[in-house]
Motif scaffolding. Structure first.
Motif, PDB file in Angstrom:
ATOM      1  N   GLY A 100     -54.832  51.629  43.442  1.00  0.00           N
ATOM      2  CA  GLY A 100     -53.509  51.340  42.919  1.00  0.00           C
ATOM      3  C   GLY A 100     -53.412  49.927  42.389  1.00  0.00           C
ATOM      4  O   GLY A 100     -52.340  49.335  42.356  1.00  0.00           O
ATOM      5  N   ARG A 101     -54.539  49.394  41.951  1.00  0.00           N
ATOM      6  CA  ARG A 101     -54.586  47.967  41.594  1.00  0.00           C
ATOM      7  C   ARG A 101     -54.104  47.665  40.189  1.00  0.00           C
ATOM      8  O   ARG A 101     -53.607  46.577  39.931  1.00  0.00           O
ATOM      9  CB  ARG A 101     -56.028  47.451  41.738  1.00  0.00           C
ATOM     10  CG  ARG A 101     -56.568  47.496  43.159  1.00  0.00           C
ATOM     11  CD  ARG A 101     -57.946  46.840  43.230  1.00  0.00           C
ATOM     12  NE  ARG A 101     -58.927  47.520  42.394  1.00  0.00           N
ATOM     13  CZ  ARG A 101     -59.681  48.540  42.795  1.00  0.00           C
ATOM     14  NH1 ARG A 101     -59.538  49.008  44.030  1.00  0.00           N
ATOM     15  NH2 ARG A 101     -60.555  49.100  41.987  1.00  0.00           N
ATOM     16  N   PRO A 136     -47.823  52.996  43.429  1.00  0.00           N
ATOM     17  CA  PRO A 136     -47.476  51.719  42.811  1.00  0.00           C
ATOM     18  C   PRO A 136     -47.015  51.844  41.364  1.00  0.00           C
ATOM     19  O   PRO A 136     -46.534  50.871  40.782  1.00  0.00           O
ATOM     20  CB  PRO A 136     -48.784  50.935  42.880  1.00  0.00           C
ATOM     21  CG  PRO A 136     -49.833  51.995  42.754  1.00  0.00           C
ATOM     22  CD  PRO A 136     -49.286  53.179  43.510  1.00  0.00           C
ATOM     23  N   ARG A 155     -43.788  47.513  49.043  1.00  0.00           N
ATOM     24  CA  ARG A 155     -44.625  46.720  49.939  1.00  0.00           C
ATOM     25  C   ARG A 155     -44.291  47.007  51.404  1.00  0.00           C
ATOM     26  O   ARG A 155     -45.185  47.091  52.255  1.00  0.00           O
ATOM     27  CB  ARG A 155     -44.448  45.239  49.645  1.00  0.00           C
ATOM     28  CG  ARG A 155     -45.448  44.340  50.361  1.00  0.00           C
ATOM     29  CD  ARG A 155     -45.160  42.883  50.037  1.00  0.00           C
ATOM     30  NE  ARG A 155     -46.233  42.003  50.491  1.00  0.00           N
ATOM     31  CZ  ARG A 155     -46.159  40.675  50.469  1.00  0.00           C
ATOM     32  NH1 ARG A 155     -45.055  40.086  49.992  1.00  0.00           N
ATOM     33  NH2 ARG A 155     -47.158  39.939  50.890  1.00  0.00           N
ATOM     34  N   TYR A 206     -54.100  48.046  46.663  1.00  0.00           N
ATOM     35  CA  TYR A 206     -52.990  47.628  45.820  1.00  0.00           C
ATOM     36  C   TYR A 206     -53.215  46.234  45.257  1.00  0.00           C
ATOM     37  O   TYR A 206     -54.049  45.465  45.751  1.00  0.00           O
ATOM     38  CB  TYR A 206     -51.679  47.624  46.618  1.00  0.00           C
ATOM     39  CG  TYR A 206     -51.214  48.987  47.065  1.00  0.00           C
ATOM     40  CD1 TYR A 206     -50.446  49.785  46.236  1.00  0.00           C
ATOM     41  CD2 TYR A 206     -51.554  49.476  48.330  1.00  0.00           C
ATOM     42  CE1 TYR A 206     -50.013  51.049  46.640  1.00  0.00           C
ATOM     43  CE2 TYR A 206     -51.128  50.723  48.749  1.00  0.00           C
ATOM     44  CZ  TYR A 206     -50.362  51.504  47.896  1.00  0.00           C
ATOM     45  OH  TYR A 206     -49.945  52.749  48.306  1.00  0.00           O
ATOM     46  N   SER A 244     -51.712  42.995  45.461  1.00  0.00           N
ATOM     47  CA  SER A 244     -50.773  42.369  46.391  1.00  0.00           C
ATOM     48  C   SER A 244     -49.796  41.433  45.689  1.00  0.00           C
ATOM     49  O   SER A 244     -48.633  41.318  46.091  1.00  0.00           O
ATOM     50  CB  SER A 244     -51.541  41.611  47.485  1.00  0.00           C
ATOM     51  OG  SER A 244     -52.385  40.630  46.909  1.00  0.00           O
ATOM     52  N   LEU A 252     -46.980  43.589  44.293  1.00  0.00           N
ATOM     53  CA  LEU A 252     -46.096  44.057  45.357  1.00  0.00           C
ATOM     54  C   LEU A 252     -45.133  42.962  45.791  1.00  0.00           C
ATOM     55  O   LEU A 252     -43.951  43.213  46.035  1.00  0.00           O
ATOM     56  CB  LEU A 252     -46.914  44.539  46.555  1.00  0.00           C
ATOM     57  CG  LEU A 252     -47.870  45.713  46.351  1.00  0.00           C
ATOM     58  CD1 LEU A 252     -48.534  46.088  47.672  1.00  0.00           C
ATOM     59  CD2 LEU A 252     -47.152  46.915  45.757  1.00  0.00           C
TER      60      LEU A 252
END
Length: 373
Positions: free
Chosen positions: A20-21, A240, A319, A335, A337, A340
């Motif tokens: 989900g990056r 995400p 998040r 993810y 970060s 988020l």
């Protein structure tokens, strides 16, 4: 069947359940694009609709994606479009396939709040040995999966010319759709000869046509708000990207709001939110507009905050929901970060605590139900 290491690597790179990056962090985009901390990378943000009155009427909002898909074929930009339609053999289910027929593309208009697997249809294209160009319409997770697979070397990339998507709040299960039918007084899906979740107006009623000639209907608020949203897949709740960040063009409902800014969901002429996310998307939108297939008006991106309160709340809470899932021992994707953190920046500490407690309670209830079989 055992997968090869290369297949495992492709799944790890492409699967949205693991990766989900690839979402935008404001200020990190390429020159020429604008990044928004909430709504992602874009070259243009607008409202609009298909200039074909039938397409606009049948589409979920303004028929923008259906209009663009038909224009892509008519203009020769692609030879076929991968679309998802309802399945004639199971009216509350779907099937996907690539087509050049304007009538089939029109049949795929309108949101379908039920399971779908559009990328499976790409295997049919491989088997055909056809080298024609294809546009793909899919959920954000489908488009992100395909974009990553292509980047990782999947040969289907030589065929895929355009990626189109839409805002998505998650996919309800077949169980949820059967419950919806029961709420409409239909016990057996086999009684249904034709089904539509949305469309034929904006937002359009949910409608089940029955074999005896009768029809059962309810409003969008009653079908999605009352029933289907409670049956969304668990992974969808920590997705995400419900806003199609990997698409060339993404569309959504450009809801009109009440005095407090909340969508009214009253019937009106369809209006789509349209976002061109890539240079290709911008080029295609410009050309479709020039050819008269799509009509648009400029939109300030902050206006989406009022048009799409469900999406903005989901992203703000993401998040915290992920943290709750991890506390309960659930596996979650990887993810970005920084993204988020950006989403939740407007949430107070009190609101964050409330969301955490609510998510934990829901997960505990689900675990207890699962343990009871």
């Amino acid at each position: 069947m055992h997968q090869s290491p290369a297949d495992d690597a492709l799944v790890a790179a492409a699967c949205p359940g693991r990766n989900g990056r690839e979402v935008v962090v404001a200020g990190q985009g390429p020159a020429g694009a604008t990044d928004d901390y909430m709504w992602g990378r874009h070259h243009e943000v607008a409202t609009g609709y298909s200039t074909d009155a039938q397409v606009r009427q049948l589409g979920s909002s303004g028929g923008a994606l259906t209009g663009l898909a038909r224009w892509l074929i008519a203009s020769g930009r692609v030879e076929r479009v991968l679309v998802t339609t309802y399945d004639p053999a199971y009216a509350i289910g779907t099937r996907s396939g690539a087509t050049s027929e304007a009538t089939v593309i029109l049949d795929g208009a309108g949101s379908k709040y039920c399971p779908a697997a559009p990328l499976v249809a790409l295997s049919d294209l491989r088997a055909e040995g056809d080298t024609g160009r294809v546009a793909v319409i899919g959920r954000p997770c489908d488009v992100a999966t395909l974009r990553r697979a292509i980047a990782a070397g999947d040969p289907v990339g030589a065929r895929v010319e355009v990626l189109l998507s839409f805002f998505c709040a998650g996919t309800p299960s077949d169980t949820g759709n059967r419950e919806l039918l029961r709420d409409l007084g239909v016990d057996d899906p086999a009684q249904v000869t034709r089904f539509r979740h949305r469309g034929n107006g904006w937002p359009g009623d949910t409608r089940a046509d029955l074999a005896d000639g009768d029809a059962r209907t309810c409003t969008y608020n009653e079908s999605w708000g009352k029933i289907l949203r409670r049956h969304v897949h668990s992974l969808c709740k920590i997705c995400p990207d419900g806003i199609g960040e990997q698409a060339d063009i993404v569309a959504a409902d450009a809801w009109y709001g009440d005095d407090d800014g909340y969508p009214t969901f009253t019937e009106a002429d369809g209006r789509s939110l349209i976002i061109a996310r890539t240079p290709l998307g911008q080029e295609l939108l410009n050309a479709a507009r020039t050819d008269g297939a799509i009509a648009t008006e400029p939109l300030d991106i902050r206006e989406i905050d009022q048009m799409q309160p469900g999406q903005i709340n989901r992203r703000r809470q993401l998040r915290i929901r992920i943290f709750a899932y991890r506390l309960m021992g659930h596996a979650v994707p990887e993810y970005n970060s920084a993204a988020l953190a950006g989403y939740q920046r407007d949430l107070s500490l009190k609101a964050r605590a409330r969301i955490l407690v609510a998510t934990l309670r829901r997960l505990i209830v689900l675990r207890r139900k699962a343990s009871k079989g």
